[in-house]
Design a protein around this motif. Structure first.
Motif, PDB file in Angstrom:
ATOM      1  N   PRO A  56       2.511   7.273   2.289  1.00 20.47           N
ATOM      2  CA  PRO A  56       2.922   7.638   3.658  1.00 20.47           C
ATOM      3  C   PRO A  56       2.059   7.018   4.747  1.00 20.47           C
ATOM      4  O   PRO A  56       2.556   6.724   5.829  1.00 20.47           O
ATOM      5  CB  PRO A  56       2.811   9.171   3.661  1.00 20.47           C
ATOM      6  CG  PRO A  56       1.897   9.502   2.525  1.00 20.47           C
ATOM      7  CD  PRO A  56       2.119   8.454   1.491  1.00 20.47           C
ATOM      8  N   ASP A  57       0.769   6.788   4.461  1.00 20.05           N
ATOM      9  CA  ASP A  57      -0.081   6.190   5.489  1.00 20.05           C
ATOM     10  C   ASP A  57       0.358   4.782   5.833  1.00 20.05           C
ATOM     11  O   ASP A  57       0.225   4.338   6.983  1.00 20.05           O
ATOM     12  CB  ASP A  57      -1.542   6.169   5.016  1.00 20.05           C
ATOM     13  CG  ASP A  57      -2.201   7.537   5.135  1.00 20.05           C
ATOM     14  OD1 ASP A  57      -1.685   8.359   5.920  1.00 20.05           O
ATOM     15  OD2 ASP A  57      -3.204   7.780   4.451  1.00 20.05           O
ATOM     16  N   VAL A  58       0.877   4.036   4.858  1.00 16.82           N
ATOM     17  CA  VAL A  58       1.366   2.682   5.131  1.00 16.82           C
ATOM     18  C   VAL A  58       2.559   2.740   6.072  1.00 16.82           C
ATOM     19  O   VAL A  58       2.654   1.980   7.046  1.00 16.82           O
ATOM     20  CB  VAL A  58       1.723   1.966   3.819  1.00 16.82           C
ATOM     21  CG1 VAL A  58       2.434   0.642   4.095  1.00 16.82           C
ATOM     22  CG2 VAL A  58       0.472   1.728   2.975  1.00 16.82           C
ATOM     23  N   LEU A  59       3.494   3.644   5.790  1.00 15.35           N
ATOM     24  CA  LEU A  59       4.656   3.792   6.668  1.00 15.35           C
ATOM     25  C   LEU A  59       4.224   4.265   8.054  1.00 15.35           C
ATOM     26  O   LEU A  59       4.777   3.814   9.073  1.00 15.35           O
ATOM     27  CB  LEU A  59       5.645   4.783   6.054  1.00 15.35           C
ATOM     28  CG  LEU A  59       6.236   4.407   4.693  1.00 15.35           C
ATOM     29  CD1 LEU A  59       7.181   5.491   4.200  1.00 15.35           C
ATOM     30  CD2 LEU A  59       6.958   3.077   4.765  1.00 15.35           C
ATOM     31  N   ASP A  60       3.230   5.143   8.100  1.00 16.98           N
ATOM     32  CA  ASP A  60       2.746   5.627   9.390  1.00 16.98           C
ATOM     33  C   ASP A  60       2.117   4.497  10.205  1.00 16.98           C
ATOM     34  O   ASP A  60       2.316   4.408  11.414  1.00 16.98           O
ATOM     35  CB  ASP A  60       1.720   6.740   9.177  1.00 16.98           C
ATOM     36  CG  ASP A  60       2.358   8.008   8.633  1.00 16.98           C
ATOM     37  OD1 ASP A  60       3.604   8.097   8.691  1.00 16.98           O
ATOM     38  OD2 ASP A  60       1.633   8.882   8.142  1.00 16.98           O
ATOM     39  N   ARG A  66       0.322  -8.836  18.519  1.00 14.54           N
ATOM     40  CA  ARG A  66       1.418  -7.930  18.147  1.00 14.54           C
ATOM     41  C   ARG A  66       1.478  -7.729  16.636  1.00 14.54           C
ATOM     42  O   ARG A  66       2.364  -7.059  16.121  1.00 14.54           O
ATOM     43  CB  ARG A  66       2.750  -8.497  18.634  1.00 14.54           C
ATOM     44  CG  ARG A  66       2.728  -8.946  20.079  1.00 14.54           C
ATOM     45  CD  ARG A  66       4.002  -9.665  20.469  1.00 14.54           C
ATOM     46  NE  ARG A  66       3.744 -10.602  21.571  1.00 14.54           N
ATOM     47  CZ  ARG A  66       4.659 -11.388  22.096  1.00 14.54           C
ATOM     48  NH1 ARG A  66       5.888 -11.365  21.635  1.00 14.54           N
ATOM     49  NH2 ARG A  66       4.340 -12.219  23.078  1.00 14.54           N
ATOM     50  N   TRP A  67       0.524  -8.347  15.925  1.00 12.27           N
ATOM     51  CA  TRP A  67       0.552  -8.326  14.464  1.00 12.27           C
ATOM     52  C   TRP A  67      -0.238  -7.166  13.889  1.00 12.27           C
ATOM     53  O   TRP A  67      -1.275  -6.769  14.417  1.00 12.27           O
ATOM     54  CB  TRP A  67      -0.038  -9.636  13.938  1.00 12.27           C
ATOM     55  CG  TRP A  67      -0.235  -9.686  12.451  1.00 12.27           C
ATOM     56  CD1 TRP A  67       0.715  -9.530  11.487  1.00 12.27           C
ATOM     57  CD2 TRP A  67      -1.468  -9.907  11.753  1.00 12.27           C
ATOM     58  NE1 TRP A  67       0.156  -9.645  10.233  1.00 12.27           N
ATOM     59  CE2 TRP A  67      -1.179  -9.882  10.374  1.00 12.27           C
ATOM     60  CE3 TRP A  67      -2.781 -10.132  12.174  1.00 12.27           C
ATOM     61  CZ2 TRP A  67      -2.163 -10.067   9.399  1.00 12.27           C
ATOM     62  CZ3 TRP A  67      -3.763 -10.324  11.206  1.00 12.27           C
ATOM     63  CH2 TRP A  67      -3.451 -10.290   9.845  1.00 12.27           C
ATOM     64  N   LEU A  68       0.260  -6.643  12.790  1.00 15.41           N
ATOM     65  CA  LEU A  68      -0.480  -5.684  11.968  1.00 15.41           C
ATOM     66  C   LEU A  68      -0.369  -6.154  10.527  1.00 15.41           C
ATOM     67  O   LEU A  68       0.740  -6.327  10.006  1.00 15.41           O
ATOM     68  CB  LEU A  68       0.093  -4.272  12.112  1.00 15.41           C
ATOM     69  CG  LEU A  68      -0.584  -3.205  11.243  1.00 15.41           C
ATOM     70  CD1 LEU A  68      -2.018  -2.970  11.717  1.00 15.41           C
ATOM     71  CD2 LEU A  68       0.209  -1.895  11.261  1.00 15.41           C
ATOM     72  N   GLY A  69      -1.504  -6.407   9.891  1.00 15.64           N
ATOM     73  CA  GLY A  69      -1.508  -6.847   8.499  1.00 15.64           C
ATOM     74  C   GLY A  69      -2.026  -5.751   7.593  1.00 15.64           C
ATOM     75  O   GLY A  69      -3.152  -5.262   7.765  1.00 15.64           O
ATOM     76  N   LEU A  70      -1.203  -5.335   6.640  1.00 10.85           N
ATOM     77  CA  LEU A  70      -1.568  -4.268   5.707  1.00 10.85           C
ATOM     78  C   LEU A  70      -1.675  -4.854   4.307  1.00 10.85           C
ATOM     79  O   LEU A  70      -0.714  -5.424   3.791  1.00 10.85           O
ATOM     80  CB  LEU A  70      -0.514  -3.149   5.731  1.00 10.85           C
ATOM     81  CG  LEU A  70      -0.203  -2.554   7.116  1.00 10.85           C
ATOM     82  CD1 LEU A  70       0.909  -1.516   7.005  1.00 10.85           C
ATOM     83  CD2 LEU A  70      -1.447  -1.935   7.733  1.00 10.85           C
ATOM     84  N   TRP A  71      -2.839  -4.724   3.696  1.00 13.28           N
ATOM     85  CA  TRP A  71      -3.022  -5.230   2.338  1.00 13.28           C
ATOM     86  C   TRP A  71      -4.190  -4.513   1.677  1.00 13.28           C
ATOM     87  O   TRP A  71      -5.047  -3.912   2.332  1.00 13.28           O
ATOM     88  CB  TRP A  71      -3.278  -6.731   2.351  1.00 13.28           C
ATOM     89  CG  TRP A  71      -4.650  -7.149   2.784  1.00 13.28           C
ATOM     90  CD1 TRP A  71      -5.758  -7.310   2.006  1.00 13.28           C
ATOM     91  CD2 TRP A  71      -5.065  -7.432   4.118  1.00 13.28           C
ATOM     92  NE1 TRP A  71      -6.841  -7.690   2.771  1.00 13.28           N
ATOM     93  CE2 TRP A  71      -6.445  -7.778   4.065  1.00 13.28           C
ATOM     94  CE3 TRP A  71      -4.419  -7.446   5.352  1.00 13.28           C
ATOM     95  CZ2 TRP A  71      -7.166  -8.112   5.199  1.00 13.28           C
ATOM     96  CZ3 TRP A  71      -5.150  -7.786   6.482  1.00 13.28           C
ATOM     97  CH2 TRP A  71      -6.493  -8.114   6.410  1.00 13.28           C
ATOM     98  N   SER A  72      -4.217  -4.598   0.367  1.00  8.76           N
ATOM     99  CA  SER A  72      -5.285  -4.007  -0.424  1.00  8.76           C
ATOM    100  C   SER A  72      -6.022  -5.109  -1.169  1.00  8.76           C
ATOM    101  O   SER A  72      -5.403  -6.073  -1.628  1.00  8.76           O
ATOM    102  CB  SER A  72      -4.717  -3.004  -1.432  1.00  8.76           C
ATOM    103  OG  SER A  72      -5.690  -2.642  -2.399  1.00  8.76           O
ATOM    104  N   PRO A  73      -7.344  -5.011  -1.325  1.00 15.47           N
ATOM    105  CA  PRO A  73      -8.083  -5.999  -2.121  1.00 15.47           C
ATOM    106  C   PRO A  73      -7.648  -6.031  -3.575  1.00 15.47           C
ATOM    107  O   PRO A  73      -7.966  -6.978  -4.299  1.00 15.47           O
ATOM    108  CB  PRO A  73      -9.544  -5.529  -1.998  1.00 15.47           C
ATOM    109  CG  PRO A  73      -9.577  -4.692  -0.762  1.00 15.47           C
ATOM    110  CD  PRO A  73      -8.240  -4.039  -0.678  1.00 15.47           C
TER     111      PRO A  73
END
Length: 519
Positions: free
Chosen positions: A449-453, A289-296
């Motif tokens: 916006p892509d992060v929110l999407d 159920r996890w989604l991890g969003l990060w940038s290098p």
């Protein structure tokens, strides 16, 4: 801050709770911070969420201190768990979104739920944004230092319990009116306890309490069972009795305290081992159920990772000064001092002191206030081998970085203000009030916006709901492909992953909200 119960929601409604990170807290429920009600980010995210999912508002908004410490994050996780209990009891579904160490708070809460034996069945999704997960380690429970500490702790328990038993016996006999003398075992019979009690016996003698060594043992105090005073009166109403009682109590307390300090590293080592297993268990249950969003390019993740390899020296070497000034010639008489003590300090003491200083600074930056542990890695994933976890798509990474660089161009004038301020702290406060947060990648995710999407995609996927913008998906294959690959990967270790795998395996079926700006 005490956390009130969440307001009851309609049966068909799902709740999205936003969890802020370090130093991002505020008292008010409303404001401009991304997690506060009425902010641009929360409104833009709400517009993207499926029907039937709303962001927490009013008393539902979650607060925690935002302090940089494992203790503070652990307390926040416990508070979050308490906030979720009413929803669990009522069977209300919910979603969690955390930024920075807000994601750490969520991850701690998930693990705590399994320790308590009350898994979060109402959790539909959880998303972490720019979260630097601290991976900690400690010595093996069987390490010689831990074994020695444990043995020392057990050895110190004996005098602690002996002191407690002696005091209780003394009080019982005094209350019962038994006329007894206060006598300790002779040193030859007491063993190592005689070494521990020696300083306290010396302290009693210095304070004027009678310490008489006889064949029967060591007689403490001048209490005479055949005298006019009872034992209770002697202990409570005479200076010598009070001193004697206090020193015995102090002896027992110090032994108990040292015993607990000695066994603490061994206990923490065992606990760290158990937490490693708990992490795998928690990810097996909640990972799908996890989604991890990060940038290098995330400064927080990279900066905390840099603390693991600090090589800066903070302690100056001992060496004679070059003879530049006239008074430098006066130091010639101290050259033998440098010859004798310089090598010892430079090669033996200096590395140790340097290591200690670096350790203190690293732990402070990491917020690692957990005893006897060290951070061995900083990753954007909650477990070492999180399957499928990968950074944001390259195009999104570049856009976030370019936008941050554009805003960072205005930092130079602020630095000049810092140098012109009368005090450094005043300058920092002035700069912090003028920074927008868009100067760093770490605080710029929600402007894209892509992060929110993607956050709303995870919510929609786990809710089984359809987004009003599903028709736009064919035109954005890179985002769809990335999201599909991520969800397929994390679902591999999830106990309930079959539904997610089947859903994410069809990119055209993944709902995505409309593309719009956060503002």
């Amino acid at each position: 801050m005490s956390q009130p119960s969440l307001a009851a929601a309609p049966p068909s409604e799902e709740l999205a709770i936003l969890v802020h990170g370090t130093f991002a807290g505020a008292e008010s429920h409303t404001g401009d911070k991304w997690w506060q009600e009425g902010s641009e980010v929360s409104q833009a995210l709400q517009d993207r969420l499926p029907d039937g999912v709303r962001i927490a508002a009013d008393e539902e908004v979650f607060h925690w201190s935002g302090e940089n410490g494992e203790r503070a994050r652990s307390r926040a996780a416990s508070q979050l768990l308490q906030r979720l209990r009413p929803l669990e009891e009522e069977g209300k579904p919910y979603h969690l979104v955390g930024h920075s160490h807000g994601g750490s708070v969520i991850w701690m809460a998930l693990r705590m739920s399994l320790v308590a034996g009350k898994p979060l069945n109402g959790l539909r999704s959880w998303t972490t944004v720019g979260t630097p997960f601290l991976h900690q380690s400690s010595r093996s429970p069987w390490h010689p230092i831990n074994l020695l500490s444990f043995l020392v702790g057990l050895a110190l328990l004996r005098p602690a319990f002996a002191a407690a038993k002696g005091l209780l016996t003394l009080l019982f006999d005094a209350a019962a009116g038994h006329p007894i003398a206060i006598t300790l075992k002779d040193s030859s019979e007491a063993g190592y306890m005689s070494i521990l009690r020696a300083p306290f016996l010396a302290l009693l003698e210095r304070m004027g309490v009678s310490v008489e060594r006889t064949e029967a043992g060591i007689h403490l105090g001048s209490f005479d069972p055949a005298g006019d005073l009872s034992l209770l009166q002697y202990l409570l109403f005479t200076r010598e009795g009070l001193l004697l009682f206090g020193v015995i109590l102090l002896f027992g307390y110090i032994c108990l305290h040292l015993s607990l300090m000695a066994v603490r590293p061994a206990i923490e080592s065992i606990r760290i081992r158990a937490e490693k297993r708990l992490q795998r268990k928690a990810f097996a249950r909640y990972g799908g159920r996890w989604l991890g969003l990060w940038s290098p390019d995330d400064e927080a993740i990279n900066g905390l990772r840099a603390t693991l390899k600090l090589s800066v020296s903070f302690v100056k070497r001992i060496a004679p000064s070059d003879r530049v000034f006239l008074t430098d010639n006066l130091e010639l008489v101290s050259r033998p001092y440098y010859w004798v003590f310089g090598p010892v300090f430079n090669h033996l003491l200096r590395p140790v002191v340097d290591s200690l200083v670096r350790g203190v600074l690293a732990r402070s930056a990491q917020g690692n206030d957990r005893p006897t542990t060290q951070v061995v890695d900083v990753k954007p994933t909650p477990v070492d081998d999180a399957p499928g976890a990968m950074p944001l798509p390259p195009s999104v990474q570049k856009e976030i970085l370019d936008e941050s660089n554009r805003h960072a161009g205005g930092v130079a004038p602020l630095l000049r203000q810092l140098l012109a301020c009368p005090t450094f702290s005043t300058g920092l406060e002035s700069i912090s009030n003028q920074l927008s947060g868009r100067e760093l990648v770490h605080t710029s995710y929600f402007d894209h916006p892509d992060v929110l999407d993607l956050i709303s995609c995870n919510v929609a996927l786990e809710s089984g709901a359809e987004s009003p913008a599903a028709a736009e998906l064919p035109g954005r294959p890179a985002i769809v492909e990335w999201f599909s690959a991520f969800k397929r990967g994390v679902a591999e270790d999830d106990l309930e992953g079959s539904r997610i795998f089947a859903y994410a395996a069809q990119p055209e079926a993944i709902p995505e909200p409309p593309r719009r700006r956060a503002g």
